[in-house]
Design a protein around this motif. Structure first.
Motif, short mmCIF file in Angstrom:
data_model
loop_
_atom_site.label_atom_id
_atom_site.label_comp_id
_atom_site.label_asym_id
_atom_site.label_seq_id
_atom_site.Cartn_x
_atom_site.Cartn_y
_atom_site.Cartn_z
N PHE A 104 19.10 1.52 15.02
CA PHE A 104 20.17 2.59 14.71
C PHE A 104 20.13 2.36 13.17
O PHE A 104 20.26 3.59 12.46
N LEU A 105 20.06 1.28 12.56
CA LEU A 105 20.03 1.09 11.05
C LEU A 105 18.68 1.68 10.46
O LEU A 105 18.78 2.25 9.48
N ARG A 106 17.67 1.77 11.19
CA ARG A 106 16.45 2.20 10.82
C ARG A 106 16.54 3.75 10.77
O ARG A 106 16.07 4.26 9.82
N ILE A 107 17.05 4.46 11.75
CA ILE A 107 17.27 5.98 11.86
C ILE A 107 18.26 6.33 10.70
O ILE A 107 18.01 7.34 10.17
N GLN A 108 19.30 5.45 10.54
CA GLN A 108 20.33 5.71 9.38
C GLN A 108 19.62 5.72 8.20
O GLN A 108 19.92 6.80 7.18
N ARG A 109 18.70 4.94 7.95
CA ARG A 109 18.03 4.70 6.35
C ARG A 109 16.85 5.99 6.34
O ARG A 109 16.84 6.51 5.46
N ALA A 110 16.26 6.18 7.59
CA ALA A 110 15.07 7.50 7.42
C ALA A 110 15.62 8.76 7.50
O ALA A 110 15.34 9.57 6.90
N GLY A 111 17.07 8.89 8.16
CA GLY A 111 17.46 10.30 8.11
C GLY A 111 17.22 10.88 9.30
O GLY A 111 17.97 11.94 9.89
N LYS A 112 16.31 10.49 10.12
CA LYS A 112 15.76 11.37 11.23
C LYS A 112 14.57 10.55 12.13
O LYS A 112 13.92 9.50 11.35
N ASP A 113 14.22 10.80 13.23
CA ASP A 113 12.97 10.14 13.92
C ASP A 113 12.11 11.51 14.10
O ASP A 113 12.53 12.27 14.88
N GLY A 114 10.93 11.43 13.47
CA GLY A 114 10.08 12.45 13.65
C GLY A 114 9.58 12.59 15.17
O GLY A 114 8.95 13.82 15.34
N GLN B 294 22.16 19.14 17.27
CA GLN B 294 20.70 18.69 17.04
C GLN B 294 20.38 17.59 16.29
O GLN B 294 19.91 17.48 15.41
N SER B 295 20.71 16.36 16.97
CA SER B 295 21.04 15.14 16.13
C SER B 295 20.25 14.25 17.28
O SER B 295 20.73 14.37 18.50
N GLU B 296 19.29 13.50 16.91
CA GLU B 296 18.83 12.37 17.78
C GLU B 296 19.27 10.77 17.01
O GLU B 296 18.79 9.83 17.61
N HIS B 297 20.09 10.87 16.25
CA HIS B 297 20.59 9.65 15.61
C HIS B 297 21.20 8.52 16.66
O HIS B 297 21.08 7.27 16.40
N TYR B 298 21.62 9.01 17.72
CA TYR B 298 22.57 8.00 18.62
C TYR B 298 21.86 8.02 20.01
O TYR B 298 21.97 7.36 20.78
N TYR B 299 20.35 8.30 19.97
CA TYR B 299 19.31 8.12 21.08
C TYR B 299 19.10 6.68 21.39
O TYR B 299 19.51 6.14 22.47
N ASP B 300 18.60 5.90 20.67
CA ASP B 300 18.31 4.37 20.68
C ASP B 300 19.53 3.71 21.01
O ASP B 300 19.44 2.81 21.76
N LEU B 301 20.53 4.07 20.09
CA LEU B 301 21.62 3.17 20.45
C LEU B 301 22.26 3.30 21.60
O LEU B 301 22.93 2.37 22.22
N THR B 302 22.35 4.47 22.10
CA THR B 302 22.95 4.93 23.50
C THR B 302 22.32 4.13 24.56
O THR B 302 22.69 3.49 25.50
N GLY B 303 20.86 4.18 24.54
CA GLY B 303 20.06 3.32 25.41
C GLY B 303 20.57 2.02 25.46
O GLY B 303 20.60 1.34 26.49
N SER B 304 20.46 1.10 23.95
CA SER B 304 20.93 -0.27 24.04
C SER B 304 22.22 -0.62 24.68
O SER B 304 22.44 -1.48 25.34
N LEU B 305 23.09 0.45 24.34
CA LEU B 305 24.53 0.28 24.87
C LEU B 305 24.61 0.33 26.29
O LEU B 305 25.44 -0.22 26.99
#
Length: 303
Positions: free
Chosen positions: A114-124, A60-71
Motif C-alpha cells: 500500500f505504501l509503495r503504490i502511494q509513493r508511486a501514484g499508480k500500478d502500471g 478508475q483506481s487500483e490504489h486499494y487492490y493489494d490492501l484489499t487482498g491483505s485485509l
C-alpha cells in the motif's frame, strides 16, 4: 463484446473452483449457520473483492487492490478462528498459531504494497485493465480466488472437527515460514532502498539478495506458504488433504502465471541490449538463491 463474455465465463470458473474446493475441504469440518465454514469463507473472499471493485472502477483506481487482498486474509482467518473457538471446547493452539502467522505476513506485505503504490501514484499493471469493466472485475475476482486457495490449508486446519496438539511438524513449518518471511522482507527492503536512491534511476536492482536471485522476494513467499501448510497438515483428514494445493498454487501463480513471467517480460523490454543486464540475467538464477558470480560485481549503489 466477445472478450467481455470470456471474462465473465472466467469469473464463473473462478467462483466454481473456489466453491468446489471449499465443499471438499469443509465436508467433515465445522459449520456456520449450517454451511461448511470454508465455503462461507470463500463467499466472503469474493464478496469483499466485488464490494471494493465497484468504487475502484467508478474512480478508475487500483490504489486499494493489494490492501484489499491483505485485509481479506485477515478477515477470513479471524472469522474462521472465532467460529472455531466458539464451537470447540478444547483450546486449539494450532489454529491460533496459523492465524498469527497469517496476520504477521498480511500486515507486513499489505502495508508495504500500500505504501509503495502511494509513493508511486499508480500500478502500471492496471493501466490497460481498469478502463474495461469485465477485465477489471476479473482481476478482482482472481484476487478472491488467490486469497481463498492460498488460505485453503489454514482454513481446513482451523475448521477441522478435531484438535491435534502441536508437535515437531509445527516446529519445522514455523521455521520455514519464519525463514521465508525474513527473506521476503529483507528483499523488499533492499529493493525499496535501491529504488529510492536517485543514483540508481533507470537501473535494475542487483544488490544484496538480488545478486543471489532475480526474484528473492518470491522465493520467500513460496517458502513461507510451504511452512504454513506443514503446520496445518497434521490436523487434516479425508478430503481436507486437498487443501495442501495451497503452496503448489502459490508456486504456480508466481512462477508460471502472474509473477515472474510478467516481471521478466517487463525487465526484458526495459533493459534489452544492456550488457550488464544480459550478464546479470545469465549468471543469476530466476528464483532460488545461489551465491553470486564473482565476475559480476554490483553495479547499483546503496543509499
Amino acid at each position: 463484446m466477445a472478450k467481455a463474455w470470456i471474462n465473465g465465463l472466467i469469473v464463473l470458473v473462478c467462483v466454481g473452483l473456489a466453491g468446489g474446493l471449499a465443499l471438499a475441504i469443509g465436508d467433515s469440518g465445522l459449520r456456520w449457520a449450517g454451511w461448511p465454514l470454508p465455503l462461507v469463507c470463500a463467499a466472503m473472499a469474493f464478496a469483499v473483492q466485488w464490494l471494493v471493485f465497484v468504487p475502484s472502477f467508478l474512480g478508475q483506481s487500483e490504489h486499494y487492490y493489494d490492501l484489499t487482498g491483505s485485509l481479506t486474509y485477515l478477515l477470513l482467518v479471524t472469522f474462521a478462528l472465532s467460529i472455531s473457538t466458539s464451537l470447540n471446547e478444547e483450546w486449539n493452539a494450532r489454529a491460533l498459531l496459523l492465524c498469527a502467522m497469517v496476520w504477521v505476513w498480511a500486515l507486513r506485505l499489505g502495508s508495504f504494497l500500500f505504501l509503495r503504490i502511494q509513493r508511486a501514484g499508480k500500478d502500471g499493471r492496471f493501466d490497460e485493465i481498469k478502463p474495461f469493466f469485465s477485465r477489471f472485475l476479473l482481476t478482482w475476482t482472481l484476487q478472491g480466488l488467490w486469497v481463498f486457495v492460498t488460505l485453503a490449508a489454514v482454513l481446513a486446519a482451523i475448521s477441522a472437527g478435531q484438535v491435534v496438539p502441536l508437535s515437531w511438524p509445527a516446529v519445522v513449518g514455523f521455521a520455514l515460514w519464519l525463514g521465508g518471511l525474513s527473506l521476503e522482507a529483507v528483499a523488499d527492503a533492499q529493493k525499496t532502498a535501491f529504488n529510492r536512491n536517485p543514483v540508481n534511476a533507470g537501473r535494475f536492482v542487483n544488490v544484496g539478495l538480488w545478486r543471489w536471485s532475480r526474484h528473492p522476494n518470491y522465493a520467500g513467499e513460496i517458502l513461507l506458504w510451504l511452512g504454513v501448510a506443514v503446520v496445518a497438515m497434521p490436523a487434516l483428514v479425508g478430503w481436507q488433504w486437498l487443501a495442501l494445493v495451497s503452496p503448489l498454487f502459490v508456486y504456480l501463480l508466481l512462477t508460471r502465471i502472474s509473477g515472474i513471467p510478467l516481471l521478466e517480460r517487463r525487465a526484458d523490454e526495459k533493459w534489452e541490449g544492456d550488457p550488464d543486464y544480459c550478464h546479470y540475467k545469465a549468471v543469476t538464477p530466476v528464483l532460488w538463491l545461489r551465491p553470486p558470480d564473482a565476475s559480476g560485481p554490483e553495479k547499483g549503489l546503496d543509499p
